[in-house]
Each structure stands twice: as C-alpha cells, then as structure tokens.
Design a protein around this motif. Structure first.
Motif, PDB file in Angstrom:
ATOM      1  N   PHE A 289       0.859  -1.238  -0.194  1.00 55.37           N
ATOM      2  CA  PHE A 289      -0.013  -0.174  -0.039  1.00 55.37           C
ATOM      3  C   PHE A 289       0.893   1.143   0.101  1.00 55.37           C
ATOM      4  CE2 PHE A 289      -3.469  -2.806   2.380  1.00 55.37           C
ATOM      5  CZ  PHE A 289      -4.054  -3.110   0.844  1.00 55.37           C
ATOM      6  N   GLN A 290       1.911   1.369   0.768  1.00 55.91           N
ATOM      7  CA  GLN A 290       2.710   2.528   0.639  1.00 55.91           C
ATOM      8  C   GLN A 290       3.933   2.467  -0.291  1.00 55.91           C
ATOM      9  OE1 GLN A 290       4.188   4.178   4.326  1.00 55.91           O
ATOM     10  NE2 GLN A 290       3.194   2.710   5.780  1.00 55.91           N
ATOM     11  N   HIS A 291       4.599   1.647  -0.840  1.00 56.71           N
ATOM     12  CA  HIS A 291       5.283   1.805  -1.756  1.00 56.71           C
ATOM     13  C   HIS A 291       4.973   1.722  -3.298  1.00 56.71           C
ATOM     14  CE1 HIS A 291       8.869   0.367   1.397  1.00 56.71           C
ATOM     15  NE2 HIS A 291       8.504   1.414   1.358  1.00 56.71           N
ATOM     16  N   GLN A 292       3.869   0.783  -3.278  1.00 52.79           N
ATOM     17  CA  GLN A 292       3.414   0.631  -4.762  1.00 52.79           C
ATOM     18  C   GLN A 292       2.116   1.244  -5.162  1.00 52.79           C
ATOM     19  OE1 GLN A 292       5.264  -1.427  -6.880  1.00 52.79           O
ATOM     20  NE2 GLN A 292       6.566  -1.492  -5.209  1.00 52.79           N
ATOM     21  N   ARG A 293       1.393   1.431  -3.922  1.00 59.59           N
ATOM     22  CA  ARG A 293       0.267   2.415  -4.238  1.00 59.59           C
ATOM     23  C   ARG A 293       0.181   3.848  -3.622  1.00 59.59           C
ATOM     24  NH1 ARG A 293      -4.828  -1.655  -4.642  1.00 59.59           N
ATOM     25  NH2 ARG A 293      -3.632  -3.446  -5.121  1.00 59.59           N
ATOM     26  N   GLY A 294       1.366   4.137  -3.034  1.00 61.20           N
ATOM     27  CA  GLY A 294       1.411   5.740  -2.587  1.00 61.20           C
ATOM     28  C   GLY A 294       0.555   5.938  -1.582  1.00 61.20           C
ATOM     29  N   TYR A 295      -0.003   4.919  -0.843  1.00 59.54           N
ATOM     30  CA  TYR A 295      -0.656   5.563   0.310  1.00 59.54           C
ATOM     31  C   TYR A 295       0.138   6.219   1.345  1.00 59.54           C
ATOM     32  CZ  TYR A 295      -4.603   2.440  -1.385  1.00 59.54           C
ATOM     33  OH  TYR A 295      -5.597   1.880  -2.245  1.00 59.54           O
ATOM     34  N   SER A 296      -0.589   7.246   2.278  1.00 56.10           N
ATOM     35  CA  SER A 296       0.365   7.746   3.165  1.00 56.10           C
ATOM     36  C   SER A 296       0.152   6.612   4.489  1.00 56.10           C
ATOM     37  CB  SER A 296      -0.653   9.006   3.696  1.00 56.10           C
ATOM     38  OG  SER A 296      -1.782   8.415   4.093  1.00 56.10           O
ATOM     39  N   ALA A 297       0.734   6.907   5.671  1.00 52.69           N
ATOM     40  CA  ALA A 297       0.782   6.038   6.644  1.00 52.69           C
ATOM     41  C   ALA A 297      -0.622   5.753   7.419  1.00 52.69           C
ATOM     42  CB  ALA A 297       1.762   6.442   7.991  1.00 52.69           C
ATOM     43  N   LEU A 298      -1.247   7.020   7.381  1.00 53.26           N
ATOM     44  CA  LEU A 298      -2.791   6.860   7.771  1.00 53.26           C
ATOM     45  C   LEU A 298      -3.544   6.249   6.760  1.00 53.26           C
ATOM     46  CD1 LEU A 298      -4.990   7.819   9.649  1.00 53.26           C
ATOM     47  CD2 LEU A 298      -5.269   9.818   8.693  1.00 53.26           C
ATOM     48  N   GLY A 299      -3.537   6.377   5.445  1.00 53.59           N
ATOM     49  CA  GLY A 299      -4.062   5.713   4.494  1.00 53.59           C
ATOM     50  C   GLY A 299      -4.001   4.023   4.592  1.00 53.59           C
ATOM     51  N   THR A 300      -2.552   3.827   4.697  1.00 46.77           N
ATOM     52  CA  THR A 300      -2.429   2.453   4.988  1.00 46.77           C
ATOM     53  C   THR A 300      -3.207   1.781   6.126  1.00 46.77           C
ATOM     54  OG1 THR A 300      -0.052   2.777   3.979  1.00 46.77           O
ATOM     55  CG2 THR A 300      -0.409   0.566   5.296  1.00 46.77           C
ATOM     56  N   GLY A 301      -3.121   2.491   7.289  1.00 47.62           N
ATOM     57  CA  GLY A 301      -4.052   2.026   8.380  1.00 47.62           C
ATOM     58  C   GLY A 301      -5.257   1.619   8.125  1.00 47.62           C
ATOM     59  N   LEU A 302      -5.867   2.760   7.366  1.00 52.38           N
ATOM     60  CA  LEU A 302      -7.226   2.674   6.815  1.00 52.38           C
ATOM     61  C   LEU A 302      -7.344   1.441   5.976  1.00 52.38           C
ATOM     62  CD1 LEU A 302      -8.119   6.212   6.570  1.00 52.38           C
ATOM     63  CD2 LEU A 302      -9.103   4.825   8.252  1.00 52.38           C
ATOM     64  N   ALA A 303      -6.408   1.383   5.136  1.00 54.02           N
ATOM     65  CA  ALA A 303      -6.679   0.140   4.228  1.00 54.02           C
ATOM     66  C   ALA A 303      -6.362  -1.290   4.969  1.00 54.02           C
ATOM     67  CB  ALA A 303      -5.334   0.399   3.274  1.00 54.02           C
ATOM     68  N   LEU A 304      -5.517  -1.500   5.806  1.00 48.37           N
ATOM     69  CA  LEU A 304      -5.374  -2.567   6.429  1.00 48.37           C
ATOM     70  C   LEU A 304      -6.544  -2.893   7.561  1.00 48.37           C
ATOM     71  CD1 LEU A 304      -1.701  -2.563   7.373  1.00 48.37           C
ATOM     72  CD2 LEU A 304      -2.769  -4.140   5.948  1.00 48.37           C
ATOM     73  N   PHE A 305      -7.652  -1.928   7.933  1.00 48.40           N
ATOM     74  CA  PHE A 305      -8.454  -1.933   9.005  1.00 48.40           C
ATOM     75  C   PHE A 305      -9.492  -3.190   8.791  1.00 48.40           C
ATOM     76  CE2 PHE A 305     -12.236  -0.699  11.047  1.00 48.40           C
ATOM     77  CZ  PHE A 305     -12.062  -0.691  12.451  1.00 48.40           C
ATOM     78  N   PRO A 306     -10.040  -3.435   7.369  1.00 45.06           N
ATOM     79  CA  PRO A 306     -10.798  -4.827   7.115  1.00 45.06           C
ATOM     80  C   PRO A 306     -10.093  -6.072   7.819  1.00 45.06           C
ATOM     81  CG  PRO A 306     -10.575  -3.400   5.436  1.00 45.06           C
ATOM     82  CD  PRO A 306      -9.564  -2.835   6.336  1.00 45.06           C
ATOM     83  N   ALA A 307      -8.675  -6.020   7.814  1.00 43.58           N
ATOM     84  CA  ALA A 307      -7.980  -7.430   8.309  1.00 43.58           C
ATOM     85  C   ALA A 307      -8.052  -7.211   9.797  1.00 43.58           C
ATOM     86  CB  ALA A 307      -6.614  -7.500   7.612  1.00 43.58           C
ATOM     87  N   VAL A 308      -7.532  -6.509  10.442  1.00 42.21           N
ATOM     88  CA  VAL A 308      -7.547  -6.337  11.810  1.00 42.21           C
ATOM     89  C   VAL A 308      -8.888  -6.050  12.539  1.00 42.21           C
ATOM     90  CG1 VAL A 308      -5.078  -6.089  11.766  1.00 42.21           C
ATOM     91  CG2 VAL A 308      -6.890  -3.939  11.837  1.00 42.21           C
ATOM     92  N   ALA A 309      -9.798  -5.275  12.079  1.00 46.99           N
ATOM     93  CA  ALA A 309     -11.077  -5.085  12.829  1.00 46.99           C
ATOM     94  C   ALA A 309     -11.847  -6.247  13.185  1.00 46.99           C
ATOM     95  CB  ALA A 309     -11.955  -4.037  11.816  1.00 46.99           C
ATOM     96  N   MET A 310     -11.739  -7.276  12.353  1.00 44.28           N
ATOM     97  CA  MET A 310     -12.573  -8.520  12.647  1.00 44.28           C
ATOM     98  C   MET A 310     -11.995  -9.098  13.901  1.00 44.28           C
ATOM     99  SD  MET A 310     -14.674  -8.107  10.246  1.00 44.28           S
ATOM    100  CE  MET A 310     -15.456  -9.905  10.623  1.00 44.28           C
ATOM    101  N   THR A 311     -10.894  -8.930  14.113  1.00 48.13           N
ATOM    102  CA  THR A 311     -10.437  -9.746  15.326  1.00 48.13           C
ATOM    103  C   THR A 311     -10.801  -8.962  16.687  1.00 48.13           C
ATOM    104  OG1 THR A 311      -8.429  -8.302  15.546  1.00 48.13           O
ATOM    105  CG2 THR A 311      -7.968 -10.019  14.054  1.00 48.13           C
ATOM    106  N   MET A 312     -11.592  -7.894  16.753  1.00 48.98           N
ATOM    107  CA  MET A 312     -11.870  -7.426  17.660  1.00 48.98           C
ATOM    108  C   MET A 312     -12.997  -8.326  18.702  1.00 48.98           C
ATOM    109  SD  MET A 312     -12.097  -3.272  17.186  1.00 48.98           S
ATOM    110  CE  MET A 312     -13.136  -3.326  15.882  1.00 48.98           C
ATOM    111  N   PHE A 313     -13.765  -9.043  17.809  1.00 49.84           N
ATOM    112  CA  PHE A 313     -14.804  -9.503  18.558  1.00 49.84           C
ATOM    113  C   PHE A 313     -14.906 -11.258  18.185  1.00 49.84           C
ATOM    114  CE2 PHE A 313     -16.624  -8.310  14.336  1.00 49.84           C
ATOM    115  CZ  PHE A 313     -17.062  -9.590  13.941  1.00 49.84           C
ATOM    116  N   ALA A 314     -13.802 -11.340  17.237  1.00 51.25           N
ATOM    117  CA  ALA A 314     -13.841 -12.929  16.931  1.00 51.25           C
ATOM    118  C   ALA A 314     -13.374 -13.880  18.091  1.00 51.25           C
ATOM    119  CB  ALA A 314     -13.085 -13.241  15.961  1.00 51.25           C
ATOM    120  N   SER A 315     -12.474 -13.387  18.975  1.00 52.26           N
ATOM    121  CA  SER A 315     -11.973 -14.079  20.011  1.00 52.26           C
ATOM    122  C   SER A 315     -13.060 -14.365  21.207  1.00 52.26           C
ATOM    123  CB  SER A 315     -10.724 -13.355  20.672  1.00 52.26           C
ATOM    124  OG  SER A 315      -9.663 -13.635  19.770  1.00 52.26           O
ATOM    125  N   VAL A 316     -13.839 -13.235  21.309  1.00 55.53           N
ATOM    126  CA  VAL A 316     -14.781 -13.214  22.347  1.00 55.53           C
ATOM    127  C   VAL A 316     -16.055 -14.305  22.051  1.00 55.53           C
ATOM    128  CG1 VAL A 316     -16.826 -11.919  23.600  1.00 55.53           C
ATOM    129  CG2 VAL A 316     -14.440 -10.855  23.157  1.00 55.53           C
TER     130      VAL A 316
END
Length: 461
Positions: A289-316
């Motif tokens: 996302f950062q090196h090939q697509r030119g996303y900013s650090a914040l943009g990269t965090g938003l882009a990765l959010f689908p991967a990590v957001a699901m972990t918030m309730f899956a363990s519970v």
C-alpha cells in the motif's frame, strides 16, 4: 457488585500489559516505511526494526516463562512491564536506525517477560473452566483490539505528530499496568528450587536469531548465498541442540512428557502457522500500500483496517461458543476461513483494485482470531499448574517465531522476486498453505472438550 468488579480486576490489569505488547507489534507496521526514510534505513534495516523486537521476544519467552515459574509470575510480569516502558521511551528518543534497533531489542526482552505471565496469571485467577474460557477469550480479543487500533493509531500518529509517538503511547499504558497489577493480582507461587536451564535458553535464542537473520538476508544476497545457507544450517543445529539438551537436563524447560503431548505440541504448532500467515500478510500488505500504491501512513492504516477489525470480536465469540461446541471445530473452521484471505488476495491478480482485497483481509483477520482462544485453551489445558508459565512461553514462542519468519520471508520474497506483483502473490500463497496446514494439525491435535481439572498434570509424568 463489588465482588463482581474485583473478579474482573485481575483480567483488566493483566490485559493492560498484554495490550501494550501486541499494540507495539501492529502499530509499527505502518510506521516503519516512514522511519526507514527519516533514518535512512535499507529494506533489511526496516525488517530489523520490526524483527529485532520479534527475535528477542520469541527467543527469550521460554526464559520469561521459566523465571515466572521460579520467582513468581506476578513479580516477573511487573519487571517486564517496567523494562518495556523504559525501552519504549528509548525508542522514541532514538537518533538513528542502529540505536532504534538496539532499543527494540530491549523492548523485546520486556515483552518476553510480560507475555508468559499474562496467561499464567489468568489461569491462576480463574480456575473454573467456564470463567477461564471467558478470560482467555477476552485475552485474545485484547490482541484483536490492539491489532485493530495499531495500524490506524500508527497511521494517525505518523501523519500528525510524528513516528516517535508510536513508542511514547506505551508509557501511560505501562504506568497504569504497574499500578493495577500489585493491587488486584494475587501473588504467584514461587518455586525457587527449580533451576534455570541456561544452555537450552541459549539454544532457543540462537535458533530464532539465526533463522530470522538468514531469511532477512536472503532477499539481499539470494537464497543460495553461502551466508544465508550457513545461517539456516546453524539455526537447525541450534534447534537440535535444544532438543538434545532437554532430553539430558535434570530440570528441563518443560518435562519430556509435556513436550510429547499431542495437545501441547500441536497447539504450539498451530500458533506458529497462523501467526506466520497473518503477520506475513499484514507486513507485505503494508509495503504494497505504501511503496506501490503511494498511500500515506494513515491511508495504509485505513486500508489494513478490514483485516484487523474482525479480530476485535472473533475471540470473544469463539470463547462463548467453545463452552457448547468444544475447541476443535472452532480452530479448524477458523483456519479454513483464514486461508481464504491470502488465497483470495493471490487470486485477485497482479494489480487488483482495493475493493477486491477487502473480503480476503476480513476473512484472514476473523479466522485467525477465531482460532486463537481454542488453541490457547488447548496448550494451557495440557500443562499442570506448576508449568503454566513454561507452557504459555512455549505457545507464545512458536507464535512469535511464526511472526518473525512470516515478516522476514515476505520481505525477502518481495526483494528477490522478478517483479513486485509476483513476489506478493507468492508470499500470499505461502501464507494460505500455512493456514491449511494449521487446520489439518488442529483436526488431529485439538481436543473437542477441554480436560477436566487435574487431568492436565497427567501429561507431565
């Protein structure tokens, strides 16, 4: 009501320390490209900012577990929080890449003292299976919250106040943990007569460091370079030396009966495989996302959010379901679902639109976290209370080895591939195969029901 609040207090105190450790793993992913540019670090240097922490973390987890069993898990846990907090301040003040890598090594040592005690203290505080299952589920969801917050928080901090705040945020969390733990967590038993097996500890550190170093250097030197092959060979010899030492030692890190336990060994292997798949995917996706697509650090965090957001309730969710279904179906289904993540990314093509990557990232995040509670319960249920710290250390050692090798192999594949698209697809396919292997291992090794109280000790004979 007061007693109910007190019952939750140990969980909150312990999870504060664990949250800090996991947050430091994920918050750094979107920050390392910016850190690399500002400190003039190479790709290998960027990898070591991430992997230097993970190598020491993984290498010294068994030491942390053994110290906890010997000196008391609460005491060692608090020492780890203090070391982690001070070294985080040093990371924030780093004048150059070499200083930062050195501070990250010390930070990894603090993490290695924190994590084994976290599970052992929860096992001590919640002896009933139902309460323990909820506690492990919330412990796992804490990792999910940290994983979810990390990329977004890292991107926000890097884009506003600068990357040094990625480390400064650990300071208030560490202080809160040091205040809560002595007040709300009971003292742990001390077994001062148990000697520390230093040769075995050194063998583990050597194996992890040599393996990760070989994978890191493969991208720059090539897979057949003598230094890379020598590093891999020495890592294998170190692993063999650890096994031989454990067979001969009077006071091994874990009794041979536990090491032969299908549940404990299989659960540890599952942890290695799913961390390899998940953190390898997050690292390579961040670079994409950062090196090939030119996303900013914040943009990269938003882009990765689908991967990590699901972990918030899956363990519970898995912690609640496990009381009805047992652990095996949850771990197997979680790993199969997670495999669809990197496989879907690889199948999306050479330069897929971002919308095509959302569902694969969600599948990987949910499936990984969904399997975490069951695999944790499997490992901890296979060990007697006297070795709870060591069992927790073994599980988290294999998980961190998986993280280190996933990041190192992903970076090396990107550096050595003929083109970036080929490198990321190969990396994702390897991650999918790791998840499928974890599903097969779970089918064989994870019990459908947790052992009854007292059964775990039979494995140690």
């Amino acid at each position: 009501m007061p007693s109910e609040r007190r019952s939750w207090a140990p969980l909150l105190a312990v999870c504060a320390g664990y949250f800090m450790v996991i947050l430091d793993v994920t918050v750094i992913n979107v920050a390392v490209p910016v850190i690399g540019r500002e400190l003039s670090a190479s790709l290998t240097g960027i990898q070591w900012i991430t992997d230097g922490y993970t190598v020491v973390f993984a290498g010294f987890l068994l030491t942390g577990g053994a110290l906890g069993d010997r000196l008391g898990n609460r005491r060692v846990f608090c020492l780890g929080v203090a070391v982690f907090t001070v070294s985080s301040a040093a990371c924030a003040l780093a004048p150059g890449a070499l200083f930062l890598v050195a501070a990250r090594l010390v930070e990894g040592l603090g993490a290695a003292l924190i994590v084994p005690g976290s599970l052992a203290l929860l096992q001590q505080a919640y002896p009933e299976p139902a309460a323990r299952s909820r506690a492990f589920g919330l412990w796992g969801s804490m990792a999910g919250v940290a994983a979810s917050a990390g990329p977004l928080l890292g991107g926000l901090l890097v884009s506003t106040v600068g990357w040094r705040w990625v480390f400064l945020i650990n300071l208030p969390v560490g202080v809160v943990c040091l205040v809560l733990t002595p007040r709300h967590v009971a003292r742990s038993p001390r077994r001062a007569g148990r000697a520390l097996d230093w040769p075995a500890q050194c063998a583990v550190v050597a194996a992890v460091a040599l393996l990760t170093g070989a994978l890191n250097e493969a991208g720059r030197r090539g897979w057949t370079d003598p230094a890379v092959l020598a590093g891999a060979g020495l890592a294998l010899l170190s692993a063999v030396a650890f096994v031989v030492r454990e067979r001969l030692a009077r006071s091994p890190v874990l009794p041979l009966g536990l090491l032969r336990s299908r549940a404990l060994g299989g659960g540890a292997g599952i942890g290695l495989l799913f961390n390899f798949g998940f953190y390898g995917m997050v690292f390579t996706a961040s670079l994409e996302f950062q090196h090939q697509r030119g996303y900013s650090a914040l943009g990269t965090g938003l882009a990765l959010f689908p991967a990590v957001a699901m972990t918030m309730f899956a363990s519970v969710l898995s912690g609640r379901l496990a009381r009805r279904t047992g652990d095996r179906p949850l771990v197997v289904s979680g790993m199969l679902l997670a495999a669809l993540g990197p496989a879907g990314w690889a199948a999306a093509g050479a330069d897929p639109a971002y919308a095509l990557l959302v569902a694969p990232m969600m599948a990987a995040g949910f499936g990984t976290s969904f399997a975490l509670t069951g695999s944790t319960a499997t490992v901890m249920g296979a060990a007697p209370a006297a070795y709870s710290g060591a069992a927790s250390a073994l599980f988290n050692t294999t998980r961190q080895i998986g993280s280190a090798t996933g990041v190192a192999l992903g970076g090396s594949l990107l550096a050595s591939a003929a083109d970036h698209g080929t490198g990321i697809r190969v990396s994702m396919l390897i991650g999918a195969l790791a998840y499928l292997a974890a599903a097969g291992l779970a089918w064989r090794c994870v019990p459908t029901r947790p052992p009854r109280p007292g059964q775990a000790g039979k494995h140690a004979s």
